[in-house]
Design a protein around this motif. Structure first.
Motif, PDB file in Angstrom:
ATOM      1  N   GLU A 189       0.844  -1.195   0.000  1.00 26.27           N
ATOM      2  CA  GLU A 189       0.000   0.000   0.000  1.00 26.27           C
ATOM      3  C   GLU A 189       0.886   1.254   0.000  1.00 26.27           C
ATOM      4  N   PRO A 190       0.664   2.193  -0.919  1.00 32.39           N
ATOM      5  CA  PRO A 190       1.467   3.429  -0.934  1.00 32.39           C
ATOM      6  C   PRO A 190       1.377   4.177   0.395  1.00 32.39           C
ATOM      7  N   GLY A 191       2.522   4.612   0.881  1.00 31.51           N
ATOM      8  CA  GLY A 191       2.555   5.364   2.132  1.00 31.51           C
ATOM      9  C   GLY A 191       2.848   4.529   3.357  1.00 31.51           C
ATOM     10  N   VAL A 192       2.969   3.204   3.205  1.00 29.57           N
ATOM     11  CA  VAL A 192       3.253   2.320   4.331  1.00 29.57           C
ATOM     12  C   VAL A 192       4.758   2.100   4.441  1.00 29.57           C
ATOM     13  N   ALA A 193       5.323   2.391   5.613  1.00 24.48           N
ATOM     14  CA  ALA A 193       6.764   2.221   5.821  1.00 24.48           C
ATOM     15  C   ALA A 193       7.096   0.842   6.378  1.00 24.48           C
ATOM     16  N   ALA A 194       6.297   0.336   7.303  1.00 16.60           N
ATOM     17  CA  ALA A 194       6.575  -0.964   7.919  1.00 16.60           C
ATOM     18  C   ALA A 194       5.286  -1.546   8.462  1.00 16.60           C
ATOM     19  N   VAL A 195       5.224  -2.886   8.481  1.00 19.68           N
ATOM     20  CA  VAL A 195       4.039  -3.595   8.970  1.00 19.68           C
ATOM     21  C   VAL A 195       4.490  -4.706   9.908  1.00 19.68           C
ATOM     22  N   SER A 196       3.767  -4.878  10.999  1.00 15.93           N
ATOM     23  CA  SER A 196       4.038  -5.955  11.943  1.00 15.93           C
ATOM     24  C   SER A 196       2.726  -6.654  12.278  1.00 15.93           C
ATOM     25  N   HIS A 197       2.765  -7.966  12.415  1.00 21.33           N
ATOM     26  CA  HIS A 197       1.566  -8.719  12.785  1.00 21.33           C
ATOM     27  C   HIS A 197       1.646  -9.102  14.259  1.00 21.33           C
TER      28      HIS A 197
END
Length: 380
Positions: free
Chosen positions: A76-84
């Motif tokens: 997704e544009p604008g997302v720097a990092a994701v954690s679950h």
């Protein structure tokens, strides 16, 4: 004899009355300090971030989301990092001793929540030492008496293992401090792969995805874009900021801000009536002295300032005692309460002291200003 000293002498003329007034003010400001410190602390929404986003099921936090959402979130544009995150709630020794554990991928968690939680590279390395490693928050570790190297067994409320057991065993590998005193550290962090490999249900799912937007990307703009991506999927999402989520979570039990506001308002309204009524009678007792001051040429405004100084003296002493007791509660109270006596809380208390000293002194001061000299002497 200065005007300040005269005001202090007048206030202390009846020591028992002064002690009761100061005690009433101290209790009111203790109530205000405790409630405000609670809201400013780790249990309040002010400790949460407006920038970090949480993506959960639109059906509610009890419904997990598939891990297959991870690549789509990262794209997704604008997302720097994701954690679950998979949540494990259980208890230690007794059911009332509730413990919350967030099962995460160490690398992803450090990228998303590392700065806020104080997850240093050393801590993340210790979490990688074994699958059953656990990082405990400072507040939780102090409450439970944990130290690095301890082994703990947490009995889950609902999350069972494949063999039917609900007892999850961990080893304390480190303790994280949080970025500030208001950061919530009353929980622990475990490895997702350890929980995921052993749990009987919900394999390869997450209760929430934590998202850090890129610099310059508005969280309020990114949240609806994420939800729109999954709107027509089998598991639609609801994306909120961390602060919005915490406020919604607390409102499930009660509107904490409303309740604390009502309690504090009731305390201050009662205090306002008590102090005003007492000061009115105190001024009536001193009508003759007020008449003497006027006969000596003291302006009515000076007399009003004298009475306002008397109420100010009562509020300064009582308010300082209340704030002092709040500070002791924040320092030595149970970490689970998350009390934090911040600068804004102290500043608000000081403004309230000044405001209530003025309000409670206005009526008796106005009464003293209007007393005719002849009428004052007749009361001798």
């Amino acid at each position: 004899m200065t005007w300040l000293r005269l005001a202090r002498k007048n206030a202390a003329r009846k020591p028992l009355r002064l002690a009761l007034l100061v005690f009433s003010v101290a209790i009111a400001f203790l109530i205000h300090g405790l409630t405000a410190s609670f809201l400013a602390g780790s249990q309040g929404s002010s400790a949460a971030s407006d920038d970090l986003l949480g993506v959960m099921s639109a059906a509610g936090p009890a419904q997990p989301l598939p891990l297959s959402y991870m690549p789509r979130l990262e794209a997704e544009p604008g997302v720097a990092a994701v954690s679950h995150v998979a949540r494990l709630r259980g208890f230690l020794d007794r059911e009332t001793n509730v413990i919350a554990i967030a099962a995460v991928d160490p690398t992803r968690a450090a990228a998303v929540n590392g700065p806020e939680l104080g997850l240093t590279p050393t801590l993340m390395t210790s979490l990688d030492e074994s699958r059953d490693s656990l990082l405990a928050g400072r507040a939780l570790a102090e409450e439970q008496g944990w130290a690095v190297g301890d082994s703990v067994a947490v009995t889950a409320f609902t999350m069972a293992q494949k063999d039917g057991s609900r007892v999850w065993r961990f080893r304390i590998a480190g303790i994280f401090e949080g970025a500030s005193a208001s950061t919530d550290t009353y929980f622990a962090i475990a490895r997702y792969e350890y929980i995921n490999a052993l749990r009987a249900n919900g394999t390869d799912t997450a209760d929430v995805f934590a998202v850090r937007p890129e610099p310059g990307t508005s969280a309020s703009t990114l949240a609806p874009a994420i939800d729109a991506q999954f709107a027509n999927s089998s598991a639609p999402t609801r994306t909120q900021s961390e602060k919005q989520f915490l406020e919604a979570f607390l409102r499930q039990f009660a509107d904490v801000k409303l309740i604390t506001g009502l309690v504090t308002s009731a305390a201050f309204i009662t205090l306002l009536m008590i102090i005003t009524n007492t000061m009115v009678f105190a001024v009536r007792e001193r009508r003759f002295e007020t008449g003497v001051l006027k006969a000596l040429g003291v302006p009515p405004a000076r007399i009003a300032v004298l009475i306002l100084g008397e109420t100010g003296f009562v509020f300064v002493i009582g308010g300082a005692m209340g704030l002092g007791l709040t500070g002791l509660a924040a320092l030595f109270g149970p970490p689970a309460l998350g009390l934090v006596l911040t600068g804004p809380v102290i500043a608000e208390a000081l403004l309230l002291m000044a405001g209530f000293a003025l309000l409670t002194g206005l009526l008796p001061a106005w009464s003293a200003m209007r007393i005719p000299v002849i009428a004052a002497f007749r009361k001798r």
